[in-house]
Design an enzyme around this catalytic site. Structure first.
Site, PDB file in Angstrom:
ATOM      1  N   HIS A  35      47.770  48.843  45.273  1.00  0.00           N
ATOM      2  CA  HIS A  35      46.737  47.929  45.769  1.00  0.00           C
ATOM      3  C   HIS A  35      47.455  46.722  46.359  1.00  0.00           C
ATOM      4  CE1 HIS A  35      43.435  50.098  43.730  1.00  0.00           C
ATOM      5  NE2 HIS A  35      44.396  50.416  42.868  1.00  0.00           N
ATOM      6  N   HIS A  49      45.874  58.623  38.622  1.00  0.00           N
ATOM      7  CA  HIS A  49      46.177  58.021  37.314  1.00  0.00           C
ATOM      8  C   HIS A  49      45.630  58.774  36.089  1.00  0.00           C
ATOM      9  CE1 HIS A  49      42.209  56.346  38.125  1.00  0.00           C
ATOM     10  NE2 HIS A  49      42.658  55.410  38.928  1.00  0.00           N
ATOM     11  N   ASN A  91      42.584  50.226  34.238  1.00  0.00           N
ATOM     12  CA  ASN A  91      41.589  51.298  34.241  1.00  0.00           C
ATOM     13  C   ASN A  91      42.125  52.500  35.000  1.00  0.00           C
ATOM     14  OD1 ASN A  91      39.223  52.681  33.947  1.00  0.00           O
ATOM     15  ND2 ASN A  91      38.201  51.673  35.655  1.00  0.00           N
ATOM     16  N   ASP A 147      49.970  52.683  40.590  1.00  0.00           N
ATOM     17  CA  ASP A 147      48.680  51.976  40.534  1.00  0.00           C
ATOM     18  C   ASP A 147      48.929  50.466  40.461  1.00  0.00           C
ATOM     19  OD1 ASP A 147      46.007  51.507  40.632  1.00  0.00           O
ATOM     20  OD2 ASP A 147      45.524  52.405  38.693  1.00  0.00           O
ATOM     21  N   HIS A 156      46.933  40.903  40.023  1.00  0.00           N
ATOM     22  CA  HIS A 156      45.819  39.954  39.945  1.00  0.00           C
ATOM     23  C   HIS A 156      46.407  38.565  39.727  1.00  0.00           C
ATOM     24  CE1 HIS A 156      42.645  42.948  39.854  1.00  0.00           C
ATOM     25  NE2 HIS A 156      43.335  43.628  38.958  1.00  0.00           N
TER      26      HIS A 156
HETATM   27  O1  DOR Z   1      43.517  49.009  36.727  1.00  0.00           O
HETATM   28  C1  DOR Z   1      43.002  49.184  37.818  1.00  0.00           C
HETATM   29  N1  DOR Z   1      43.101  48.280  38.804  1.00  0.00           N
HETATM   30  N2  DOR Z   1      42.323  50.294  37.999  1.00  0.00           N
HETATM   31  C2  DOR Z   1      41.591  50.495  39.080  1.00  0.00           C
HETATM   32  O2  DOR Z   1      40.983  51.521  39.160  1.00  0.00           O
HETATM   33  C3  DOR Z   1      41.509  49.469  40.140  1.00  0.00           C
HETATM   34  C4  DOR Z   1      42.659  48.584  40.116  1.00  0.00           C
HETATM   35  C5  DOR Z   1      42.477  47.331  40.923  1.00  0.00           C
HETATM   36  O3  DOR Z   1      42.092  47.396  42.100  1.00  0.00           O
HETATM   37  O4  DOR Z   1      42.757  46.248  40.404  1.00  0.00           O
HETATM   38 ZN    ZN Z   2      44.173  52.182  41.660  1.00  0.00          ZN
END
Ligand code: DOR
Ligand code: ZN
Length: 419
Positions: free
Chosen positions: A59, A229, A275, A302, A306
């Site tokens: 991401h 995942h 997640n 993954d 943040h």
């Molecule tokens: O942990 C996660 N972060 N799982 C996800 O499915 C989305 C992702 C995010 O975009 O932050």
């Molecule tokens: Zn993801």
């Protein structure tokens, strides 16, 4: 021209595992030194030489969430971790659900990215699960796969349509397998730790039942399905069954799912919240087995950066996700040291297979291939310090942990990229 001398070359795409030299000229791997003048020699003695790693699940947050990450900082983190190619998920703001957004992402990639970036398109508009995107137009605009990652496609009819498109065109459909009716407002794995911390759990069954639904649809409709995942023993078993039935399915897991358990949340709080969530030791063991026996095809990170303020909201309210790009390779190397998999298998999982699944001509050191190469000191130890991450994210449960295996140099498109 660049000559990488005397490294141990591990390239499972050619069945090579031996000490030797790699020659790079004009952005490609060549078979010998054509021009002895103007040669840059990289001494790789005692180090390992792999095709640049490929992370098919990251991401990068651009456009729209540049306070978390940008294409520049995310690809800088990728290079630092030994990755020369990444596939970026469509849950940006706006979502990559139409060709205007795809084109914007491509132009930002061209302007700022430090490694190859392959955008992935959304299956439903706005990831809302209500209306299919124009998969055909998105595909012609260059997206490498489709997913609503972050959200499942709960509506069966929409998943049917996505798989029909896949069956007609060969497009890859990536499933974020989570039955929201089961996971609800869960925060971490449903089990001992969620009970102890008195927070709502996400049962393993949320993942397993959705993987099984998608497998049944795949059986009826055809197409090419990739499960993102995988975190549960039940998920690994479902994928193994589907493969035994000859279905066109692949699967990935992430380093945290074979390294950590739900216990981690007790000490690391929101920095161990993602997640799907961290599970139990029996899930960890099943994932390791799946990596070793070929059930799981890919290790992807993954990578989900943040902002610290968002993660500071506490376990319940903080967003899901951890940074993965800068710690994945040493965590993968730990599997090799623990005799779970061979080093050759690790490179299959982190370069050869993701290239094949994404349909990109990478993950190999064959003569003629793009010169994406990583040189690794597999024994060098260091303490992870999130404040030194090239990613903007600081959210990692591995902060302060001693890891072994360090990226020495990365060559992307024939050029040494500074890290
Ligand atoms: O942990 C996660 N972060 N799982 C996800 O499915 C989305 C992702 C995010 O975009 O932050
Ligand atoms: Zn993801």
């Amino acid at each position: 021209m660049i000559i990488i001398k005397n490294g141990t070359i591990v390239d499972p795409s050619q069945g090579i595992h031996k000490i030797g030299d790699i020659f790079v000229d004009n952005g490609r791997i060549v078979d010998k030194a054509a021009d002895e003048s103007n040669v840059e020699i990289i001494d790789a003695r005692g180090k390992y030489v792999f095709a640049g790693l490929i992370d098919m699940h990251v991401h990068l947050r651009e456009p729209g969430q540049e306070h978390k990450e940008t294409l520049l900082t995310g690809t800088s983190a990728a290079i630092t971790g030994g990755f020369t190619s990444v596939a970026c998920m469509p849950n940006t703001a706006p979502v990559n659900d139409c060709i205007e957004v795809t084109r914007l992402i491509f132009s930002r990639i061209n302007e700022t990215a430090l490694c190859n970036v392959y955008p992935i398109g959304a299956i439903t508009i706005g990831l809302k699960g209500l209306k299919l995107t124009d998969l055909k137009r998105l595909k012609s605009a260059g997206v490498k796969a489709f997913t609503d990652d972050g959200m499942p496609v709960m509506n069966r009819e929409l998943m049917v349509k996505a798989l029909e498109f896949s069956s007609n065109t060969g497009a890859l459909i990536i499933s974020h397998a989570e039955d929201k009716d089961i996971s609800g407002s869960g925060v971490i794995n449903d089990g001992e730790v969620s009970a102890k911390l008195n927070v709502t759990g996400i049962p393993a069954e949320a993942e397993v039942s959705m993987i099984k639904r998608d497998i049944e649809l795949l059986k009826d409709i055809g197409g090419r399905l990739h499960i993102a995942h995988v975190s549960t023993a039940g998920g690994v078993n479902a994928v193994r069954d589907a493969k035994n039935r000859g279905l066109n399915i692949t699967a990935e897991t992430a380093p945290h799912y074979f390294t950590l358990t739900e216990e981690e949340v007790i000490t690391k709080g929101a920095n161990a919240k993602m997640n799907p969530p961290l599970r139990t030791m029996s899930d960890v063991l099943a994932i390791k087995k799946g990596l070793a026996d070929g059930t799981i095809d890919v290790i992807a990170t993954d990578h989900a950066p943040h902002h610290s303020d968002e993660k500071a909201l506490g376990l319940v309210d903080a967003p899901f996700g951890i940074c993965g790009l800068e710690t994945a390779l040493p965590l993968g190397l730990q599997l090799v040291r623990d005799n779970v998999i061979t080093l050759d298998r690790l490179i299959e999982l982190m370069a050869v297979n993701p290239a094949r699944i994404l349909g990109i001509d990478k993950g190999t050191l064959k003569v003629g291939a793009d010169a994406d190469v990583v040189i690794v000191d597999i024994d060098k130890e260091y303490d992870v310090d999130v404040n030194k991450f090239h990613s903007k994210g600081r959210n990692s449960p591995f902060d302060g942990v001693r890891l072994r295996g360090s990226v020495y140099k990365v060559i992307c498109g024939g050029r040494v990229v500074n890290i």
